[in-house]
Design a protein around this motif. Structure first.
Motif, mmCIF file in Angstrom:
data_model
loop_
_atom_site.group_PDB
_atom_site.id
_atom_site.type_symbol
_atom_site.label_atom_id
_atom_site.label_comp_id
_atom_site.label_asym_id
_atom_site.label_seq_id
_atom_site.Cartn_x
_atom_site.Cartn_y
_atom_site.Cartn_z
ATOM 1 N N ASN A 16 0.848 -1.348 0.085
ATOM 2 C CA ASN A 16 -0.298 0.024 0.261
ATOM 3 C C ASN A 16 1.269 1.621 -0.128
ATOM 4 O O ASN A 16 0.235 1.946 -0.229
ATOM 5 C CB ASN A 16 -0.870 -0.223 1.059
ATOM 6 C CG ASN A 16 -0.203 0.181 2.560
ATOM 7 O OD1 ASN A 16 0.463 0.535 2.556
ATOM 8 N ND2 ASN A 16 -1.031 -0.245 3.514
ATOM 9 N N LYS A 17 2.069 1.127 0.377
ATOM 10 C CA LYS A 17 3.069 2.176 0.188
ATOM 11 C C LYS A 17 2.447 3.336 1.341
ATOM 12 O O LYS A 17 3.175 4.960 0.833
ATOM 13 C CB LYS A 17 3.397 2.946 -1.389
ATOM 14 C CG LYS A 17 3.714 1.011 -1.299
ATOM 15 C CD LYS A 17 3.977 2.038 -3.718
ATOM 16 C CE LYS A 17 4.802 0.826 -3.985
ATOM 17 N NZ LYS A 17 3.836 -0.157 -4.074
ATOM 18 N N LEU A 18 1.535 3.209 1.377
ATOM 19 C CA LEU A 18 1.211 4.228 3.143
ATOM 20 C C LEU A 18 2.195 4.825 3.998
ATOM 21 O O LEU A 18 3.391 4.048 4.632
ATOM 22 C CB LEU A 18 0.468 3.495 3.657
ATOM 23 C CG LEU A 18 -1.197 3.867 3.096
ATOM 24 C CD1 LEU A 18 -2.284 3.337 3.943
ATOM 25 C CD2 LEU A 18 -1.651 5.179 1.486
ATOM 26 N N GLN A 19 2.656 6.068 4.083
ATOM 27 C CA GLN A 19 3.014 6.436 5.124
ATOM 28 C C GLN A 19 2.701 6.932 6.849
ATOM 29 O O GLN A 19 0.748 7.561 6.403
ATOM 30 C CB GLN A 19 4.415 8.033 4.484
ATOM 31 C CG GLN A 19 4.751 7.626 3.685
ATOM 32 C CD GLN A 19 6.089 8.182 3.180
ATOM 33 O OE1 GLN A 19 6.025 9.385 3.530
ATOM 34 N NE2 GLN A 19 6.449 8.062 1.558
ATOM 35 N N LEU A 20 2.934 6.923 7.975
ATOM 36 C CA LEU A 20 2.436 7.592 9.180
ATOM 37 C C LEU A 20 3.020 8.243 9.321
ATOM 38 O O LEU A 20 4.118 8.041 9.333
ATOM 39 C CB LEU A 20 1.949 6.115 10.018
ATOM 40 C CG LEU A 20 1.056 6.788 11.374
ATOM 41 C CD1 LEU A 20 -1.227 7.313 10.718
ATOM 42 C CD2 LEU A 20 0.564 5.645 11.171
ATOM 43 N N TRP A 21 2.767 9.721 9.499
ATOM 44 C CA TRP A 21 3.248 10.842 9.968
ATOM 45 C C TRP A 21 2.407 11.262 11.624
ATOM 46 O O TRP A 21 1.172 11.193 12.003
ATOM 47 C CB TRP A 21 2.659 13.043 9.464
ATOM 48 C CG TRP A 21 3.236 13.969 10.218
ATOM 49 C CD1 TRP A 21 2.431 14.250 10.655
ATOM 50 C CD2 TRP A 21 4.666 13.889 10.360
ATOM 51 N NE1 TRP A 21 3.192 15.471 11.225
ATOM 52 C CE2 TRP A 21 4.687 14.901 11.825
ATOM 53 C CE3 TRP A 21 5.530 13.098 10.697
ATOM 54 C CZ2 TRP A 21 5.589 15.225 12.032
ATOM 55 C CZ3 TRP A 21 6.744 13.941 11.271
ATOM 56 C CH2 TRP A 21 6.812 15.057 11.997
ATOM 57 N N ILE A 22 3.429 11.018 12.473
ATOM 58 C CA ILE A 22 3.177 11.297 14.113
ATOM 59 C C ILE A 22 4.257 12.409 14.239
ATOM 60 O O ILE A 22 4.964 12.537 14.630
ATOM 61 C CB ILE A 22 3.785 9.856 14.849
ATOM 62 C CG1 ILE A 22 3.282 8.216 14.458
ATOM 63 C CG2 ILE A 22 3.382 9.440 15.989
ATOM 64 C CD1 ILE A 22 3.915 6.817 14.424
ATOM 65 N N PRO A 23 3.590 13.194 14.957
ATOM 66 C CA PRO A 23 4.544 14.274 15.239
ATOM 67 C C PRO A 23 4.603 14.104 16.526
ATOM 68 O O PRO A 23 4.493 12.990 17.592
ATOM 69 C CB PRO A 23 3.253 15.429 15.512
ATOM 70 C CG PRO A 23 1.777 15.703 15.698
ATOM 71 C CD PRO A 23 1.701 13.059 14.771
ATOM 72 N N PRO A 24 5.756 14.659 17.150
ATOM 73 C CA PRO A 24 5.988 14.848 18.586
ATOM 74 C C PRO A 24 5.137 14.963 18.979
ATOM 75 O O PRO A 24 4.014 15.751 19.449
ATOM 76 C CB PRO A 24 7.405 15.822 18.789
ATOM 77 C CG PRO A 24 7.452 16.750 17.933
ATOM 78 C CD PRO A 24 6.009 16.103 16.524
ATOM 79 N N GLY A 25 5.015 14.016 20.539
ATOM 80 C CA GLY A 25 4.621 14.036 21.389
ATOM 81 C C GLY A 25 3.490 12.761 21.736
ATOM 82 O O GLY A 25 2.687 12.714 22.421
ATOM 83 N N PHE A 26 4.365 11.675 20.909
ATOM 84 C CA PHE A 26 3.441 10.426 20.325
ATOM 85 C C PHE A 26 4.202 9.192 21.259
ATOM 86 O O PHE A 26 5.073 9.387 20.778
ATOM 87 C CB PHE A 26 2.993 10.018 19.296
ATOM 88 C CG PHE A 26 1.821 10.949 18.793
ATOM 89 C CD1 PHE A 26 2.173 11.967 18.933
ATOM 90 C CD2 PHE A 26 0.042 10.541 19.102
ATOM 91 C CE1 PHE A 26 0.388 13.207 18.459
ATOM 92 C CE2 PHE A 26 -1.135 11.225 18.678
ATOM 93 C CZ PHE A 26 -0.374 12.664 18.715
ATOM 94 N N ALA A 27 3.895 8.299 21.472
ATOM 95 C CA ALA A 27 4.431 7.092 21.447
ATOM 96 C C ALA A 27 4.549 6.360 20.133
ATOM 97 O O ALA A 27 3.493 6.251 19.403
ATOM 98 C CB ALA A 27 4.146 6.361 23.076
#
Ligand SMILES: Cc1cn([C@H]2C[C@H](O)[C@@H](COP(=O)(O)OP(=O)(O)O[C@H]3O[C@H](C)C(=O)[C@H](O)[C@H]3O)O2)c(=O)[nH]c1=O
Length: 180
Positions: free
Chosen positions: A105-116
């Motif tokens: 699926n080549k999807l990407q996940l953007w997880i900003p600072p502030g997350f585990a």
């Protein structure tokens, strides 16, 4: 490139434009201008790459003194990738969002600072590559237990996961220091 939200507004799912032809495919895996236009302004200082066998669960990790934003993708196999909101002011504090990322699926996940962050490997093997907005800071690293009952993450898991020693002894969510 399209960007959609997940069950946590600031955690974004990125749908890159894939150019396929008789040779295979091409995609831009990172374009600062396109991402900024999509509302994701990030400067990365470190790229990580891990390979894991089926059933491996890495996480849920975060850094207290140098919180890392992460742009995560799976370049071989597939993983269930999870972000946990540790920002005390957030309306989704201590809630999680998860997406399946795969080489297909080549999807990407953007997880900003502030997350585990953590992931479970769904395929025989999986390679996960992710860009980080801050350097590794082992002295401030924290780990939340993957099966914390108050988080109740719906891992697509059969049997027990393969864990590092550190991950087997993760903190209860209630004891995990927030990211101020
Ligand atoms: C994370 C990291 C690790 N290391 C060294 C330290 C250890 O000797 C070895 C394995 O580290 P660890 O077992 O913490 O690797 P993961 O379990 O994949 O940890 C990662 O898992 C989740 C999914 C994350 O999002 C974090 O980036 C990170 O915590 O690599 C480094 O040299 N630099 C680094 O940035």
């Amino acid at each position: 490139m399209q960007v959609t939200t997940t069950r946590i507004t600031d955690v974004k799912l990125i749908h890159p434009r894939i150019f396929e032809d008789s040779r295979g495919f091409f995609m831009e895996s990172w374009n600062a201008r396109a991402m900024a236009e999509a509302g994701i302004a990030a400067t990365f200082v470190q790229d990580n790459h891990s390979l894991s066998i089926m059933g491996t669960l890495r996480g849920l990790h975060y850094q207290l003194d140098k919180p890392q934003g992460k742009l995560v993708r799976c370049t071989a196999g597939s993983v269930f990738d999870v972000a946990v909101d540790l920002r005390p002011e957030s309306s989704t504090y201590r809630q999680w969002a998860g997406e399946t990322l795969s080489s297909d699926n080549k999807l990407q996940l953007w997880i900003p600072p502030g997350f585990a962050h953590g992931f479970l490997v769904l395929s025989d093997e999986a390679e996960v590559q992710y860009k980080c907005t801050e350097y590794y800071s082992p002295t401030s690293e924290q780990c939340i237990h993957w099966a914390d009952p108050s988080l109740a993450i719906d891992w697509p898991l059969v049997g027990e996961p393969l864990l590092s020693e550190k991950d087997a002894e993760g903190l209860a969510l209630a004891d995990a220091p927030p990211i101020e």
